[in-house]
Design a protein around this motif. Structure first.
Motif, short mmCIF file in Angstrom:
data_model
loop_
_atom_site.label_atom_id
_atom_site.label_comp_id
_atom_site.label_asym_id
_atom_site.label_seq_id
_atom_site.Cartn_x
_atom_site.Cartn_y
_atom_site.Cartn_z
N ILE A 1 18.25 20.78 -0.84
CA ILE A 1 19.68 21.34 -1.63
C ILE A 1 20.36 22.04 -0.73
O ILE A 1 21.60 21.90 -0.74
N ALA A 2 19.92 22.59 0.47
CA ALA A 2 20.66 23.36 1.57
C ALA A 2 21.58 22.14 2.30
O ALA A 2 22.59 22.10 2.68
N LEU A 3 21.01 20.95 2.57
CA LEU A 3 21.60 19.76 3.29
C LEU A 3 22.65 19.22 2.33
O LEU A 3 23.73 18.96 2.69
N ALA A 4 22.25 19.15 1.15
CA ALA A 4 23.39 18.56 0.27
C ALA A 4 24.40 19.37 0.08
O ALA A 4 25.55 19.06 -0.15
N PHE A 5 24.24 20.75 -0.17
CA PHE A 5 25.19 21.75 -0.09
C PHE A 5 26.15 21.82 1.11
O PHE A 5 27.35 21.80 0.92
N GLN A 6 25.44 21.56 2.34
CA GLN A 6 26.33 21.75 3.50
C GLN A 6 27.13 20.43 3.56
O GLN A 6 28.46 20.54 3.73
N THR A 7 26.53 19.27 3.21
CA THR A 7 27.32 17.84 3.40
C THR A 7 28.35 17.88 2.22
O THR A 7 29.63 17.80 2.88
N LEU A 8 28.25 18.45 1.17
CA LEU A 8 29.30 18.28 0.16
C LEU A 8 30.07 19.34 0.48
O LEU A 8 31.65 19.03 -0.04
N LYS A 9 29.90 20.28 0.83
CA LYS A 9 30.74 21.56 1.49
C LYS A 9 31.76 20.79 2.52
O LYS A 9 33.08 21.09 2.27
N GLU A 10 31.09 20.44 3.32
CA GLU A 10 32.15 19.90 4.47
C GLU A 10 32.95 18.62 4.02
O GLU A 10 34.11 18.99 4.45
N LYS A 11 32.39 17.66 3.08
CA LYS A 11 33.31 16.86 2.49
C LYS A 11 34.59 17.36 1.74
O LYS A 11 35.71 17.03 1.94
N ILE A 12 34.14 18.20 0.89
CA ILE A 12 35.31 18.91 0.11
C ILE A 12 36.16 19.52 0.78
O ILE A 12 37.52 19.54 0.67
N THR A 13 35.90 20.35 2.06
CA THR A 13 36.61 21.05 2.84
C THR A 13 37.53 20.10 3.69
O THR A 13 38.90 20.27 3.54
N LYS A 14 37.09 18.95 4.00
CA LYS A 14 37.95 17.84 4.69
C LYS A 14 39.04 17.20 3.72
O LYS A 14 40.19 17.07 4.07
N GLU A 15 38.38 17.22 2.47
CA GLU A 15 39.27 16.28 1.58
C GLU A 15 40.51 17.56 1.33
O GLU A 15 41.49 17.07 1.15
N MET A 16 40.11 18.63 1.10
CA MET A 16 41.18 19.74 0.77
C MET A 16 42.02 19.73 1.83
O MET A 16 43.23 20.04 1.56
N ASN A 17 41.52 20.12 3.23
CA ASN A 17 42.39 19.97 4.29
C ASN A 17 43.35 18.84 4.55
O ASN A 17 44.67 18.96 4.97
N TYR A 18 42.83 17.68 4.14
CA TYR A 18 43.82 16.67 4.00
C TYR A 18 44.88 16.73 3.30
O TYR A 18 46.09 16.36 3.45
#
Length: 771
Positions: free
Chosen positions: A263-280
């Motif tokens: 779950i930690a890896l899924a949390f980190q991966t999804l959080k990075e994706k959402i962060t990139k999308e939000m920054n975009y």
């Protein structure tokens, strides 16, 4: 100093206002799609959308499912009866509210009771967000996890914008002296003021380790646990099922072979994706604002254009009314004239009939006439009366109306007009054209042919768009993708366009060799452009196209071989030679061959050409050869059935000492709808046969001495051979028995308005190009 303090205070107030504004902007995201109010105790449906648990229960009841055991919405802690002050009477920690117990049981924070007395009912919940019926599973809402993150966001939102109707009060102070709560205990699930919190959480006791949070009206469980296994935390995520799993769920067969990550890896991966999308999204605020401006402009234009279109509609209907009224007047005048004419004829007939009555004038006059005794005078006066009586008797015996009173010839058939008026509609844009893949081809240029569907509105003109597919030269011709996407990882260049194409075909030039082009077309009329056709992929030839005609310099027999108009078509008809050979013994049967060569010779570079061989041909050899060797070969009689000479290999197979020398000829044999692929030198397999393609392509690399045969329809390589290019070589075609072939014409010579002819008229006598 006062100015600095004022500036600091102003900046703090601006920050608070900005934070409050940002929190107010997310209010729309926090509403339940069922009750359209702020979500309370939200649960996550299998489709990943969230609704209030009470709203979900009401929807299920409305659909006929058994009602879940959910009590009505509880009161807030400030109005609960647990208000006795701990300073007056010590009491144990408060018990959990009944709704929270039910929520934990139903929504998966703790496992619920397993009922075995009734069979499970699989519930389908109509998600109002996505509009689909999602399956809740056998346990219904018990299989849905509680959306704790959304609850925290709602709580922060309420605290920020102060939407709470009443303050959070301490649950252990006496009401007259009740104080505002300053802390909440997640373990005790109660709100405390400072004094009550210290009283109920003495230092050095296990309660002192409880987690304290901000005061709240609704306490959430600390962590999510598995809905099926007691007290098992969700520690894994199945990427295949997109479900959270506990360690016991991970061992199930249902997840065998699935990709499961911590779950930690899924949390980190999804959080990075959402962060990139939000920054975009944040980095493209100018583009979003420009699009918002464009949408607002579109809304304004829609209002204006709708008014104009409505006025045009009213004007068209008014014109129809005017034409209809004018036509009604003209037809009414014609009908009135017919009525007057018929009424006059009938009135005249009425007067005549009335004169025949007993007391009428004609009979009275006749009676008086009969009283005349003077014979000459009687005869003189009775002739006219006699004629009138004869006509009256004739009309009496054969009576008919002098005019038709029915007006049946004045009926109007308006069925066609009514059908046209009832089907009167706004002009529709043309439907997506259908590309004719049988006529569409790539040669020296691209030739695109299409048609409109039968029920499509007419098109005034067409727009043809094409683009080069970069890195995708291996794609097959004619590969159509219904979703409009390419089937490989190749990228595409910019779209280029041919506007105002009048017919249903177009020629595209100035293309790159050995490239794949994507083409599409759409029609346009007064209503605007229609939908695009399906995309078609065309592969351009691997080398420049060589244009030539057939030449009859050697081996041409007029009684067997005839050339078509333009010398791009040839047909061989077996004559007396074959009949005489058939009369001999089979072991000594000799067949003659006829050679046709191109009127050009190749001395350098790479060249490509294509031809088509009739499937019913007996034997046709297509290839190239050294010009001098071809003349020498066909001037000498050769035993075509001899195994020592194989034109496919271009050399005498018995000359083993010449194996390393380049071959002066390179041919591929076709006949009876098949193509013979000679065995390769690096394999031990023998010759193979393949179906004869509709068009055969040849590419000669003069510098490398290599000839490649293609299926010209897909540019798939059929076979590669070597040829001696130390001297000029030319394309050559050999007929053995009956057969026919057609050279591929240049697209520039074809009419884009007419379909290419299927057959070419054959001349009765061959034309010798040498004279």
């Amino acid at each position: 100093m006062a100015d600095a303090e004022l500036q600091t205070f102003t900046s703090i107030m601006d920050a608070l206002v900005r934070i409050s504004s940002n929190m107010k902007s997310i209010e729309r995201e926090l509403h339940c799609p069922v009750c359209e109010e702020m979500v309370k105790q939200p649960i996550v449906l299998p489709c990943m959308h969230s609704v209030c648990v009470l709203c979900a229960a009401e929807v299920l009841v409305q659909r006929g499912y058994p009602p879940p055991e959910l009590p009505p919405e509880p009161n807030t802690p400030t109005s609960s009866p647990n208000t006795r002050s701990p300073r007056q009477t010590r009491r144990p920690p408060p018990k959990t509210d009944r709704l929270d117990r039910v929520i934990r049981t139903v929504c998966g924070t703790h496992p619920g009771r397993r009922r075995k007395d009734t069979p499970p009912v699989i519930m389908l919940f109509p998600c109002p967000t996505c509009g689909k019926d999602v399956e809740l599973g056998e346990r219904g809402l018990a299989d849905c996890l509680r959306n704790l993150t959304l609850e925290r966001i709602v709580e922060r939102y309420r605290r920020t914008v102060s939407l709470g109707s009443m303050a959070v009060m301490c649950q252990f102070c006496k009401p007259p002296q009740a104080l505002d709560a300053t802390k909440g205990c997640a373990d005790c699930r109660s709100n405390f003021c400072n004094e009550c919190f210290k009283l109920y959480h003495p230092w050095g006791t296990p309660r002192a380790q409880h987690e304290h949070i901000m005061p709240t009206h609704s306490f959430r469980p600390k962590v999510l646990v598995c809905v099926e296994h007691e007290q098992e935390r969700l520690q894994f995520y199945c990427r295949s099922c997109q479900h959270l799993l506990c360690p016991l769920c991970k061992l199930r067969r249902a997840h065998s072979g699935h990709k499961i990550i911590p779950i930690a890896l899924a949390f980190q991966t999804l959080k990075e994706k959402i962060t990139k999308e939000m920054n975009y999204v944040l980095g493209n605020q100018d583009s979003i604002q420009a699009q918002i401006t464009q949408v607002e402009s579109g809304i304004a234009q829609t209002e204006v254009n709708s008014v104009v279109a409505k006025e045009q509609l009213n004007q068209c209907v008014s014109e129809l009314r005017g034409v209809l009224a004018e036509r009604q007047g003209a037809l009414s005048m014609l009908m009135e004239g017919a009525r007057v004419q018929r009424a006059g004829a009938l009135n005249a007939q009425l007067s005549e009939k009335q004169s025949l009555l007993e007391n009428a004038g004609l009979l009275t006059y006749t009676q008086e006439l009969l009283k005349e005794t003077d014979q000459p005078c009687f005869v003189q006066a009775a002739r006219v009366t006699h004629n009138r009586l004869v006509k009256a008797i004739e009309h009496l015996q054969h009576f008919s109306l002098s005019a038709d009173p029915s007006f049946r010839h004045f009926q109007i058939d308006v069925s066609r007009e009514l059908t046209a008026l009832s089907s009167m509609d706004f002009i529709q844009a043309p439907l997506a054209p259908v590309i004719d893949t049988q006529k569409t081809l790539a040669y020296n240029e691209l030739y695109l042919c299409w048609r409109l569907p039968q029920d499509s509105a007419p098109a005034w003109h067409y727009s043809v768009e094409y683009q080069r597919k970069v890195g995708g030269a291996g794609a097959l011709w004619g590969r159509v993708w219904s979703d409009g996407s390419s089937g490989s990882n190749g990228t595409h260049g910019p779209w280029q366009r041919l506007d105002d194409v009048g017919g249903t075909s177009a020629v595209i030039d100035k293309l790159e060799m050995d490239s794949v082009y994507v083409l599409r077309v759409r029609g346009c009329n007064k209503a605007g452009f229609g939908e695009y056709s399906e995309e078609v992929y065309l592969h351009t030839p691997p080398a420049p196209v060589l244009s030539f005609c057939l030449d009859s310099r050697w081996g041409l027999h007029a009684e067997r071989v005839a050339l078509g108009k333009g010398q791009t078509y040839a047909r061989s008809v077996p004559g007396m030679t074959l009949l005489q050979a058939a009369d001999r013994a089979l072991t000594s049967c000799h067949l003659t061959s006829d050679l046709l060569v191109a009127d050009v010779s190749i001395t350098q570079g790479r060249h490509y050409w294509a031809c088509s061989v009739e499937p019913g041909s007996y034997l046709v050899k297509v290839g190239v050869g050294v010009e001098a060797k071809l003349q020498e070969w066909f001037h000498l009689p050769q035993d075509m059935a001899s195994p020592r000479y194989d034109p496919d290999s271009g050399h005498d197979s018995g000359a083993e000492d010449a194996q390393d020398c380049p071959h002066p000829f390179c041919f591929l044999t076709m006949g009876m709808g098949k193509i013979l692929l000679p065995k390769s030198s690096n394999t031990s397999t023998g010759p193979l046969t393949a179906p004869l393609p509709p068009r055969l392509g040849l590419c000669l690399d003069f510098e490398k001495g290599r000839l490649t045969f293609y299926d010209a329809h897909s540019l798939r390589v059929l076979w590669e051979g070597t040829v001696d290019c130390s001297a000029p070589v030319c394309p050559a075609f050999c007929f053995i028995g009956g057969g026919a072939l057609q050279l591929q014409e240049l697209i520039a010579n074809r009419s884009t308005e007419q379909n290419p002819p299927r057959r070419v008229t054959i001349q009765t006598r061959a034309t010798d190009a040498g004279h």
